[in-house]
Write an enzyme that holds these catalytic residues in place. Structure first.
Site, PDB file in Angstrom:
ATOM      1  N   ARG A 162       0.825  -1.222   0.000  1.00 50.36           N
ATOM      2  CA  ARG A 162       0.000   0.000   0.000  1.00 50.36           C
ATOM      3  C   ARG A 162       0.856   1.268   0.000  1.00 50.36           C
ATOM      4  O   ARG A 162       0.592   2.215   0.746  1.00 50.36           O
ATOM      5  CB  ARG A 162      -0.947   0.016   1.224  1.00 50.36           C
ATOM      6  CG  ARG A 162      -1.845  -1.176   1.339  1.00 50.36           C
ATOM      7  CD  ARG A 162      -2.832  -1.313   0.182  1.00 50.36           C
ATOM      8  NE  ARG A 162      -3.509  -2.592   0.285  1.00 50.36           N
ATOM      9  CZ  ARG A 162      -3.099  -3.699  -0.338  1.00 50.36           C
ATOM     10  NH1 ARG A 162      -2.051  -3.667  -1.144  1.00 50.36           N
ATOM     11  NH2 ARG A 162      -3.744  -4.823  -0.180  1.00 50.36           N
ATOM     12  N   SER A 211     -10.332   0.660   3.561  1.00 56.33           N
ATOM     13  CA  SER A 211      -9.645   0.456   4.841  1.00 56.33           C
ATOM     14  C   SER A 211      -9.111   1.783   5.377  1.00 56.33           C
ATOM     15  O   SER A 211      -8.486   2.543   4.649  1.00 56.33           O
ATOM     16  CB  SER A 211      -8.465  -0.500   4.676  1.00 56.33           C
ATOM     17  OG  SER A 211      -8.951  -1.760   4.299  1.00 56.33           O
ATOM     18  N   GLU A 282      -4.195   4.270   6.076  1.00 54.90           N
ATOM     19  CA  GLU A 282      -4.086   3.853   4.673  1.00 54.90           C
ATOM     20  C   GLU A 282      -4.769   4.884   3.776  1.00 54.90           C
ATOM     21  O   GLU A 282      -4.320   5.151   2.659  1.00 54.90           O
ATOM     22  CB  GLU A 282      -4.753   2.482   4.493  1.00 54.90           C
ATOM     23  CG  GLU A 282      -4.716   1.977   3.064  1.00 54.90           C
ATOM     24  CD  GLU A 282      -5.033   0.496   2.937  1.00 54.90           C
ATOM     25  OE1 GLU A 282      -4.582  -0.311   3.791  1.00 54.90           O
ATOM     26  OE2 GLU A 282      -5.750   0.138   1.994  1.00 54.90           O
TER      27      GLU A 282
HETATM   28  C1  LIG Z   1     -15.607  -0.318  -0.472  1.00 60.85           C
HETATM   29  C2  LIG Z   1     -14.137  -0.118  -0.731  1.00 60.85           C
HETATM   30  C3  LIG Z   1     -13.305  -1.224  -0.773  1.00 60.85           C
HETATM   31  C4  LIG Z   1     -11.939  -1.062  -1.002  1.00 60.85           C
HETATM   32  N1  LIG Z   1     -11.131  -2.162  -1.045  1.00 60.85           N
HETATM   33  C5  LIG Z   1      -9.818  -2.007  -1.294  1.00 60.85           C
HETATM   34  C6  LIG Z   1      -8.952  -3.158  -1.376  1.00 60.85           C
HETATM   35  O1  LIG Z   1      -9.366  -4.305  -1.244  1.00 60.85           O
HETATM   36  N2  LIG Z   1      -7.641  -2.952  -1.627  1.00 60.85           N
HETATM   37  C7  LIG Z   1      -7.123  -1.703  -1.782  1.00 60.85           C
HETATM   38  O2  LIG Z   1      -5.919  -1.590  -2.024  1.00 60.85           O
HETATM   39  N3  LIG Z   1      -7.906  -0.609  -1.703  1.00 60.85           N
HETATM   40  C8  LIG Z   1      -9.226  -0.726  -1.471  1.00 60.85           C
HETATM   41  N4  LIG Z   1     -10.028   0.384  -1.389  1.00 60.85           N
HETATM   42  C9  LIG Z   1      -9.429   1.736  -1.486  1.00 60.85           C
HETATM   43  C10 LIG Z   1      -9.398   2.312  -2.903  1.00 60.85           C
HETATM   44  O3  LIG Z   1     -10.428   1.786  -3.719  1.00 60.85           O
HETATM   45  C11 LIG Z   1      -8.058   2.064  -3.582  1.00 60.85           C
HETATM   46  O4  LIG Z   1      -7.008   2.616  -2.820  1.00 60.85           O
HETATM   47  C12 LIG Z   1      -7.987   2.669  -4.983  1.00 60.85           C
HETATM   48  O5  LIG Z   1      -6.803   2.262  -5.608  1.00 60.85           O
HETATM   49  C13 LIG Z   1      -8.053   4.197  -4.974  1.00 60.85           C
HETATM   50  O6  LIG Z   1      -8.205   4.605  -6.292  1.00 60.85           O
HETATM   51  P1  LIG Z   1      -8.932   5.975  -6.657  1.00 60.85           P
HETATM   52  O7  LIG Z   1      -8.835   6.133  -8.122  1.00 60.85           O
HETATM   53  O8  LIG Z   1     -10.289   6.036  -6.078  1.00 60.85           O
HETATM   54  O9  LIG Z   1      -7.963   7.002  -5.940  1.00 60.85           O
HETATM   55  P2  LIG Z   1      -8.356   8.294  -5.058  1.00 60.85           P
HETATM   56  O10 LIG Z   1      -9.049   7.828  -3.847  1.00 60.85           O
HETATM   57  O11 LIG Z   1      -9.066   9.279  -5.917  1.00 60.85           O
HETATM   58  O12 LIG Z   1      -6.940   8.843  -4.705  1.00 60.85           O
HETATM   59  C14 LIG Z   1      -6.116   8.109  -3.812  1.00 60.85           C
HETATM   60  C15 LIG Z   1      -4.678   8.665  -3.921  1.00 60.85           C
HETATM   61  O13 LIG Z   1      -4.171   8.406  -5.218  1.00 60.85           O
HETATM   62  C16 LIG Z   1      -3.792   9.605  -5.860  1.00 60.85           C
HETATM   63  N5  LIG Z   1      -4.138   9.482  -7.278  1.00 60.85           N
HETATM   64  C17 LIG Z   1      -5.316   9.054  -7.804  1.00 60.85           C
HETATM   65  N6  LIG Z   1      -5.229   9.001  -9.148  1.00 60.85           N
HETATM   66  C18 LIG Z   1      -3.983   9.414  -9.472  1.00 60.85           C
HETATM   67  C19 LIG Z   1      -3.289   9.594 -10.693  1.00 60.85           C
HETATM   68  N7  LIG Z   1      -3.840   9.337 -11.885  1.00 60.85           N
HETATM   69  N8  LIG Z   1      -2.013  10.042 -10.635  1.00 60.85           N
HETATM   70  C20 LIG Z   1      -1.416  10.319  -9.441  1.00 60.85           C
HETATM   71  N9  LIG Z   1      -2.029  10.174  -8.260  1.00 60.85           N
HETATM   72  C21 LIG Z   1      -3.298   9.724  -8.267  1.00 60.85           C
HETATM   73  C22 LIG Z   1      -4.580  10.701  -5.148  1.00 60.85           C
HETATM   74  O14 LIG Z   1      -3.929  11.950  -5.236  1.00 60.85           O
HETATM   75  C23 LIG Z   1      -4.625  10.181  -3.734  1.00 60.85           C
HETATM   76  O15 LIG Z   1      -3.458  10.517  -3.029  1.00 60.85           O
HETATM   77  C24 LIG Z   1     -11.398   0.237  -1.172  1.00 60.85           C
HETATM   78  C25 LIG Z   1     -12.260   1.355  -1.128  1.00 60.85           C
HETATM   79  C26 LIG Z   1     -13.611   1.179  -0.906  1.00 60.85           C
HETATM   80  C27 LIG Z   1     -14.504   2.392  -0.860  1.00 60.85           C
END
Ligand SMILES: Cc1cc2nc3c(=O)[nH]c(=O)nc-3n(C[C@H](O)[C@H](O)[C@H](O)COP(=O)(O)OP(=O)(O)OC[C@H]3O[C@@H](n4cnc5c(N)ncnc54)[C@H](O)[C@@H]3O)c2cc1C
Length: 294
Positions: A162, A211, A282
């Site tokens: 992570r 998480s 996280e």
């Molecule tokens: C119900 C639920 C279940 C989940 N289960 C998991 C799981 O099993 N495993 C897990 O690892 N995570 C899980 N997550 C967390 C999340 O889905 C992941 O961390 C996911 O990868 C975040 O992606 P996002 O595009 O929504 O990023 P965001 O939440 O929009 O951003 C997260 C971070 O990434 C950065 N970021 C986003 N896109 C970019 C880009 N293109 N370039 C540079 N930086 C960027 C942002 O600035 C921020 O710091 C879960 C979330 C939810 C709500």
């Protein structure tokens, strides 16, 4: 300038928790040129830059973010498969990528079926589940910052549990993955199995950011530890520790960022008191957010 910059866009609607204030500036670049243009615009004004995906791992301050927020669209959010490789924009939703891979008979991305984010968000924190993560399948990512674009390998990105070494202002514009042939029916069965596991253990149909804390080096996971601290269902303002899984915070009713932070502070305090463990968050913070020291 081609890319439109909007002022005061409220970020709560771009997060799965549904909390958070406005960004000073907001833009949706749809190509590499527009992305470079937006970065130059911010640099000229000395504004910090943050990119958001689907906001599924994001806690935004109620006061918002004093800077430019980017949300990738257009060709930077598309995904296609060629031979055994997946080519995706940083803004492509995991669900779309999984769909493309399944239709092409390529397996290896099923673990992402319950990760409701984008490819760029996955690279940022090396998202993972069920024993796989981005680092397992990622070949390289195109990272764009004020020095221009460059392709980085998982090692150069510093991917580990992570974590990546990426910093705000560095945008994951594209990524390439190698997958392996797998019959479509098998992929569907894998996804169904993983989704059933997820449904049995975690809150579904609730607004959360996934998480809250990373699992500590301890025999108990963060969730089990917080459950043992009696925190299931604990509520502050509109935010509540999930009655189903203690490492999730739900938006029970009009939660603010400050409510979530207060719950996190309380959870860390109790885990430290009972187990001597310093839980590390996280979820990513955007804006002025800080947890009090233990
Ligand atoms: C119900 C639920 C279940 C989940 N289960 C998991 C799981 O099993 N495993 C897990 O690892 N995570 C899980 N997550 C967390 C999340 O889905 C992941 O961390 C996911 O990868 C975040 O992606 P996002 O595009 O929504 O990023 P965001 O939440 O929009 O951003 C997260 C971070 O990434 C950065 N970021 C986003 N896109 C970019 C880009 N293109 N370039 C540079 N930086 C960027 C942002 O600035 C921020 O710091 C879960 C979330 C939810 C709500």
């Amino acid at each position: 300038m081609k890319v439109k910059v909007e002022a005061g866009v409220v970020l709560s609607r771009f997060t799965t928790l549904g909390a958070g204030g406005p960004a000073t500036a907001f833009a949706r670049p749809e190509s590499l040129d527009e992305l470079k243009e937006a970065l130059a615009w911010a640099r000229e004004r000395n504004l910090p830059v943050a990119t958001i995906g689907l906001g599924s791992n994001l806690l935004v301050a109620d006061g918002g973010f004093e800077g430019l927020v980017l949300k990738l669209g257009g060709e930077l959010a598309e995904a296609r498969v060629e031979d055994e490789r997946l080519f995706a924009g940083g803004g492509a939703a995991n669900a779309v990528c999984l769909h493309r891979a399944r239709a092409a008979g390529l397996g290896g991305f099923e673990f992402a079926c319950a990760i409701p984010g984008t490819i760029g968000g996955g690279v940022w924190m090396n998202a993972g589940a069920y024993g796989s993560d981005w680092a397992t399948i990622l070949d390289r990512a195109l990272v764009v910052d004020e020095q221009g674009p460059r392709w980085l390998s998982p090692a150069e990105l510093g991917l580990r549990y992570r974590h990546s070494e990426l910093r705000h202002g560095q945008v994951v514009a594209r990524a390439e993955f190698t997958l392996g042939p797998l019959p479509e029916e098998q992929i569907k069965a894998n996804v169904a199995r993983l989704q059933a596991l997820r449904k049995a253990a975690q809150p579904t149909n609730k607004r959360t950011f996934g998480s809250v804390f990373k699992n500590p080096q301890h025999e108990l996971s963060a969730g089990r530890m917080l459950e043992a601290c009696g925190l299931k269902g604990h509520r502050i303002g509109g935010a509540q520790i999930s009655p189903r899984h203690a490492n999730f915070i739900e938006n029970a009713d009009g939660a603010r960022g400050a409510d979530a932070i207060a719950l996190m502070a309380e959870a860390r305090r109790r885990a430290h008191e009972q187990f001597g463990v310093e839980l590390v968050h996280e979820v990513e913070f955007l804006g002025r957010l800080e947890l009090p020291p233990l």
